[in-house]
Scaffold this active site. Structure first.
Site, PDB file in Angstrom:
ATOM      1  N   GLY A  15      -8.428  -0.195  15.988  1.00  0.00           N
ATOM      2  CA  GLY A  15      -7.715  -1.348  16.522  1.00  0.00           C
ATOM      3  C   GLY A  15      -7.099  -1.055  17.874  1.00  0.00           C
ATOM      4  N   GLY A  66       0.818  -1.214   0.000  1.00  0.00           N
ATOM      5  CA  GLY A  66       0.000   0.000   0.000  1.00  0.00           C
ATOM      6  C   GLY A  66       0.844   1.252   0.000  1.00  0.00           C
ATOM      7  N   HIS A 106     -10.088   9.838  15.251  1.00  0.00           N
ATOM      8  CA  HIS A 106      -9.235   9.682  14.074  1.00  0.00           C
ATOM      9  C   HIS A 106      -9.743  10.563  12.933  1.00  0.00           C
ATOM     10  CE1 HIS A 106      -7.889   6.026  16.186  1.00  0.00           C
ATOM     11  NE2 HIS A 106      -6.787   6.155  15.470  1.00  0.00           N
ATOM     12  N   LYS A 159     -10.762   7.281   7.977  1.00  0.00           N
ATOM     13  CA  LYS A 159     -10.612   5.964   8.607  1.00  0.00           C
ATOM     14  C   LYS A 159     -11.889   5.163   8.410  1.00  0.00           C
ATOM     15  CE  LYS A 159      -9.089   3.643  12.836  1.00  0.00           C
ATOM     16  NZ  LYS A 159      -8.144   2.790  12.063  1.00  0.00           N
TER      17      LYS A 159
END
Length: 272
Positions: free
Chosen positions: A168, A11, A158, A162
């Site tokens: 997580g 990525g 965030h 996201k």
């Protein structure tokens, strides 16, 4: 002198991919050996340096996982659950270390990934930073010290791109709190409140997710009782903390036996 460790980045066009490239460039301990992107991506076949808007660096962006990993000691992976499973299988085939920062995985997906650890080294963590992993340990200890008169809430913030919630890291913190209390997170997790929810259930661990702007990552663990509150907090202001942690994990794993590890292992913070 130790030969620099050869690292493949998945990525590579994304936020973390770019940050990993920049961080590798500042290190004498590692070198970029391969740059991977999904099939059909505009960067496939292009020189990575030119694709990033700089000068040629002699590394072509590829979608050939096996070829990329055959010339790499480790692959660092902040992608998607489906892609991470493919990378785990490929890394196991060639014996490459797999450092995983991908989040949003189901228990079944995690099991598929961990199954590859029989013949390969896997380091998987919801967050690669030293500060967050210290926060995990602190959360566990505080939860163990306090009774259920203290309600526990995990609040995470965030950026607006996201795609998974809770983060997580928030789940890591929730697991730590549950472990400290000696309960299963699945049994006490409260991830959504809307409308007439009734009173809060004693012993629940709540999660709140905030999404907005360019927030890199903020996590609070709130312990709230009658007349007093305790808040444990971590703020990441720069993604480089995650990139540095991922590289630290790869270097730590270089001479480890096959198995599934996490950042608590890497940082020497695991209990017992």
């Amino acid at each position: 002198m130790t030969t620099p460790m050869k690292i493949a980045i998945t990525g590579v066009s994304g936020r973390m991919g770019r940050m990993l490239v920049d961080t590798i460039d500042t290190s004498d301990a590692v070198t970029l050996s391969a740059a991977l992107e999904r099939p059909g991506h505009d960067w496939i076949g292009r020189d990575l340096g030119l694709a990033l808007g700089g000068t040629e660096r002699g590394v072509l962006v590829s979608d050939d996982i096996d070829s990329a990993l055959a010339d790499s000691e480790a692959v660092i992976d902040f992608t998607s659950p489906a892609a991470t499973i493919r990378f785990a299988q490929a890394a196991a085939r060639v014996g490459a270390i797999h450092v995983i920062g991908t989040t949003g995985m189901t228990e079944q997906e995690i099991a598929q990934i961990d199954a590859q650890a029989a013949g390969a080294v896997i380091v998987r963590a919801g967050n690669m930073s030293l500060g967050v992993n210290l926060l995990v340990q602190l959360t566990k200890r505080v939860a163990a010290a306090l009774d259920e008169d203290f309600d526990i809430e995990v609040i995470e913030s965030h950026h607006n791109q996201k795609v998974d919630a809770p983060s997580g890291t928030a789940l890591m913190l929730g697991e730590a709190a549950a472990e400290g209390r000696g309960v299963s997170l699945d049994a006490v997790s409260d991830r959504g409140r809307d409308g007439l929810t009734g009173a809060r259930q004693k012993g629940d661990i709540g999660f709140v997710s905030v999404r907005g702007g360019d927030i890199v990552g903020e996590h609070d663990v709130l312990f709230a009782a009658q007349g007093e509150r305790i808040t444990l907090r971590h703020v990441a202001s720069d993604r480089s903390v995650f990139a540095r942690g991922a590289l630290k994990a790869a270097l730590w794993a270089r001479h480890r036996a096959p198995g599934a590890y996490d950042m608590l292992d890497v940082l020497g913070l695991k209990d017992g």
